[in-house]
Design a protein around this motif. Structure first.
Motif, mmCIF file in Angstrom:
data_model
loop_
_atom_site.group_PDB
_atom_site.id
_atom_site.type_symbol
_atom_site.label_atom_id
_atom_site.label_comp_id
_atom_site.label_asym_id
_atom_site.label_seq_id
_atom_site.Cartn_x
_atom_site.Cartn_y
_atom_site.Cartn_z
ATOM 1 N N THR A 65 10.771 52.723 5.837
ATOM 2 C CA THR A 65 10.653 52.591 4.384
ATOM 3 C C THR A 65 9.875 51.334 4.013
ATOM 4 O O THR A 65 9.010 51.368 3.115
ATOM 5 N N LEU A 66 10.155 50.237 4.699
ATOM 6 C CA LEU A 66 9.429 48.995 4.437
ATOM 7 C C LEU A 66 7.950 49.156 4.756
ATOM 8 O O LEU A 66 7.083 48.682 3.999
ATOM 9 N N ILE A 67 7.650 49.813 5.866
ATOM 10 C CA ILE A 67 6.251 50.064 6.222
ATOM 11 C C ILE A 67 5.574 50.907 5.146
ATOM 12 O O ILE A 67 4.435 50.628 4.737
ATOM 13 N N SER A 68 6.272 51.928 4.650
ATOM 14 C CA SER A 68 5.707 52.798 3.616
ATOM 15 C C SER A 68 5.406 52.031 2.336
ATOM 16 O O SER A 68 4.327 52.173 1.751
ATOM 17 N N LEU A 69 6.352 51.218 1.894
ATOM 18 C CA LEU A 69 6.164 50.449 0.663
ATOM 19 C C LEU A 69 5.052 49.426 0.825
ATOM 20 O O LEU A 69 4.249 49.206 -0.097
ATOM 21 N N THR A 70 4.999 48.786 1.991
ATOM 22 C CA THR A 70 3.920 47.832 2.255
ATOM 23 C C THR A 70 2.567 48.520 2.212
ATOM 24 O O THR A 70 1.606 48.007 1.629
ATOM 25 N N TYR A 71 2.504 49.685 2.809
ATOM 26 C CA TYR A 71 1.256 50.450 2.825
ATOM 27 C C TYR A 71 0.847 50.893 1.427
ATOM 28 O O TYR A 71 -0.315 50.727 1.026
ATOM 29 N N VAL A 72 1.801 51.418 0.659
ATOM 30 C CA VAL A 72 1.500 51.919 -0.679
ATOM 31 C C VAL A 72 1.032 50.803 -1.600
ATOM 32 O O VAL A 72 -0.040 50.895 -2.215
ATOM 33 N N PHE A 73 1.815 49.729 -1.694
ATOM 34 C CA PHE A 73 1.476 48.675 -2.651
ATOM 35 C C PHE A 73 0.309 47.814 -2.169
ATOM 36 O O PHE A 73 -0.459 47.297 -2.990
ATOM 37 N N ASP A 140 -12.025 36.217 18.698
ATOM 38 C CA ASP A 140 -11.514 37.311 19.517
ATOM 39 C C ASP A 140 -11.036 38.437 18.603
ATOM 40 O O ASP A 140 -10.074 38.254 17.858
ATOM 41 N N PRO A 141 -11.677 39.599 18.649
ATOM 42 C CA PRO A 141 -11.266 40.691 17.753
ATOM 43 C C PRO A 141 -9.940 41.330 18.146
ATOM 44 O O PRO A 141 -9.315 42.011 17.327
ATOM 45 N N GLY A 142 -9.510 41.122 19.364
ATOM 46 C CA GLY A 142 -8.257 41.724 19.803
ATOM 47 C C GLY A 142 -8.389 43.232 19.969
ATOM 48 O O GLY A 142 -9.489 43.775 20.130
ATOM 49 N N LEU A 143 -7.277 43.915 19.883
ATOM 50 C CA LEU A 143 -7.255 45.362 20.076
ATOM 51 C C LEU A 143 -7.463 46.140 18.777
ATOM 52 O O LEU A 143 -7.453 47.375 18.795
ATOM 53 N N MET A 144 -7.594 45.426 17.668
ATOM 54 C CA MET A 144 -7.790 46.050 16.363
ATOM 55 C C MET A 144 -6.661 47.051 16.072
ATOM 56 O O MET A 144 -5.524 46.663 15.939
ATOM 57 N N LEU A 145 -6.944 48.332 16.018
ATOM 58 C CA LEU A 145 -5.912 49.324 15.696
ATOM 59 C C LEU A 145 -4.852 49.445 16.792
ATOM 60 O O LEU A 145 -3.795 50.035 16.572
ATOM 61 N N GLY A 146 -5.118 48.889 17.968
ATOM 62 C CA GLY A 146 -4.134 48.891 19.045
ATOM 63 C C GLY A 146 -3.190 47.711 18.988
ATOM 64 O O GLY A 146 -2.265 47.622 19.805
ATOM 65 N N ASP A 147 -3.374 46.825 18.013
ATOM 66 C CA ASP A 147 -2.513 45.660 17.842
ATOM 67 C C ASP A 147 -1.449 45.982 16.798
ATOM 68 O O ASP A 147 -1.777 46.282 15.647
ATOM 69 N N PRO A 148 -0.155 45.917 17.160
ATOM 70 C CA PRO A 148 0.899 46.241 16.173
ATOM 71 C C PRO A 148 0.875 45.363 14.932
ATOM 72 O O PRO A 148 1.323 45.777 13.868
ATOM 73 N N GLY A 149 0.337 44.148 15.058
ATOM 74 C CA GLY A 149 0.280 43.266 13.898
ATOM 75 C C GLY A 149 -0.924 43.503 13.005
ATOM 76 O O GLY A 149 -0.942 43.053 11.855
ATOM 77 N N LEU A 150 -1.942 44.194 13.522
ATOM 78 C CA LEU A 150 -3.168 44.425 12.759
ATOM 79 C C LEU A 150 -3.315 45.865 12.268
ATOM 80 O O LEU A 150 -4.045 46.107 11.306
ATOM 81 N N ALA A 151 -2.651 46.793 12.911
ATOM 82 C CA ALA A 151 -2.888 48.209 12.613
ATOM 83 C C ALA A 151 -2.588 48.552 11.159
ATOM 84 O O ALA A 151 -3.406 49.187 10.477
ATOM 85 N N LEU A 152 -1.436 48.126 10.661
ATOM 86 C CA LEU A 152 -1.078 48.468 9.275
ATOM 87 C C LEU A 152 -2.003 47.801 8.257
ATOM 88 O O LEU A 152 -2.479 48.479 7.330
ATOM 89 N N PRO A 153 -2.314 46.488 8.379
ATOM 90 C CA PRO A 153 -3.283 45.900 7.441
ATOM 91 C C PRO A 153 -4.641 46.588 7.476
ATOM 92 O O PRO A 153 -5.279 46.761 6.425
ATOM 93 N N LEU A 154 -5.092 46.985 8.668
ATOM 94 C CA LEU A 154 -6.397 47.640 8.765
ATOM 95 C C LEU A 154 -6.382 49.013 8.094
ATOM 96 O O LEU A 154 -7.315 49.361 7.368
#
Length: 286
Positions: A65-73, A140-154
């Motif tokens: 639910t938190l992920i959904s709200l973060t994504y929506v807003f 360092d671009p990292g894993l981009m969509l493979g990074d759990p910390g970057l995937a949702l913001p991207l």
């Protein structure tokens, strides 16, 4: 005494029937299913509120639910900011602005699968242009969509990029309906660009922005295609939204009763968003 006739009702009957078949019946069926235990798609018995208790007491549900709200807003904030900025700039650009609007509308015309595929290539850590430019800049671009910390913001940024043209079109239409005499009155009183925007432009387009935000929020809350194409809900569940979880549960779960509960939660969230924006825009227009 006027004579009663069935003709008006017969004219509306096909529309009511279609509405019932594609909206009301599936909603009622899912609500009924949320009180059942199933073995795949076979009913195994009535369980009352057990499915609701299982879902609402699960930490994974609240994380989703938190992920959904973060994504929506997050997506909504990005789309509103980009759309408003584009509308303000292009509204005063004359013929050039009209030509640029057609070009900027291009992302909104694409299907979500195409948008996901484009950005999946752009963000690919092995050969994508964006990681290459980041690395060329010394980072360092990292894993981009493979990074759990970057995937949702991207994914949030990609969603905002896809949907901001809709905000631009709606805001532009609202701006063009504002009487120019109001801007002239502000100029006579010595007001600058900020005063015009704050007390004329923004005041008149807030109801339009409210309805636009409502539409986009419902789209974001039920959006699955982009997530399926780009991350499949991963990595480590960092982009698993409620709608995606309901979709996955319907396909994979043995007991789909809890999945029906998640669908009902999404429905009530949509209703709550509608009530919120209606209240906010009604307060402005009233």
């Amino acid at each position: 005494m006027p004579r009663f006739t069935w003709a008006p009702y017969l004219w509306f009957a096909p529309a009511v029937l279609i509405l019932f078949l594609v909206t009301l019946y599936p909603t009622v069926f899912v609500a009924w299913l949320s009180f059942q235990k199933t073995k795949y798609y076979e009913l195994a018995g009535f369980v009352g509120l057990a499915n609701y208790r299982e879902v609402l007491t699960s930490p994974e549900f609240w994380d989703t639910t938190l992920i959904s709200l973060t994504y929506v807003f997050g997506s909504l904030a990005g789309a509103l900011i980009l759309g408003m900025a584009a509308a303000l700039v292009l509204n005063s650009a004359g013929v050039t602005g009209s030509a640029l609007r057609v070009f900027i509308l291009f992302p909104w015309t694409l299907s979500m699968s195409v948008v996901g595929s484009i950005w999946l290539w752009l963000l690919n850590p092995s050969f994508g242009p964006i990681p290459y430019l980041i690395q060329a800049a010394g980072f360092d671009p990292g894993l981009m969509l493979g990074d759990p910390g970057l995937a949702l913001p991207l994914i949030t940024l990609v969603t905002a990029w896809w949907s901001f043209p809709y905000v631009m079109v709606m805001a532009t239409a609202a701006m063009q309906s504002i009487p120019k005499e109001l801007y002239e009155a502000v100029e006579i009183d010595g007001g600058g660009a900020f005063v015009k925007f704050r007390y004329v432009t923004l005041t008149h387009i807030i109801p339009t922005l409210g309805s636009t935000a409502l539409t986009l929020s419902i789209i974001y809350l039920t959006l699955m295609t982009l997530i399926i194409v780009m991350t499949g809900g991963g990595p480590l569940g960092s982009t698993t939204t409620l709608s995606f979880e309901a979709f996955r549960g319907t396909i994979q779960a043995v007991n789909i009763g809890p999945t029906a509960v998640v669908s009902i939660v999404v429905l009530f969230m949509n209703i709550a968003l509608g009530a919120l924006y209606t209240r906010l825009t009604g307060r402005v227009t009233g």
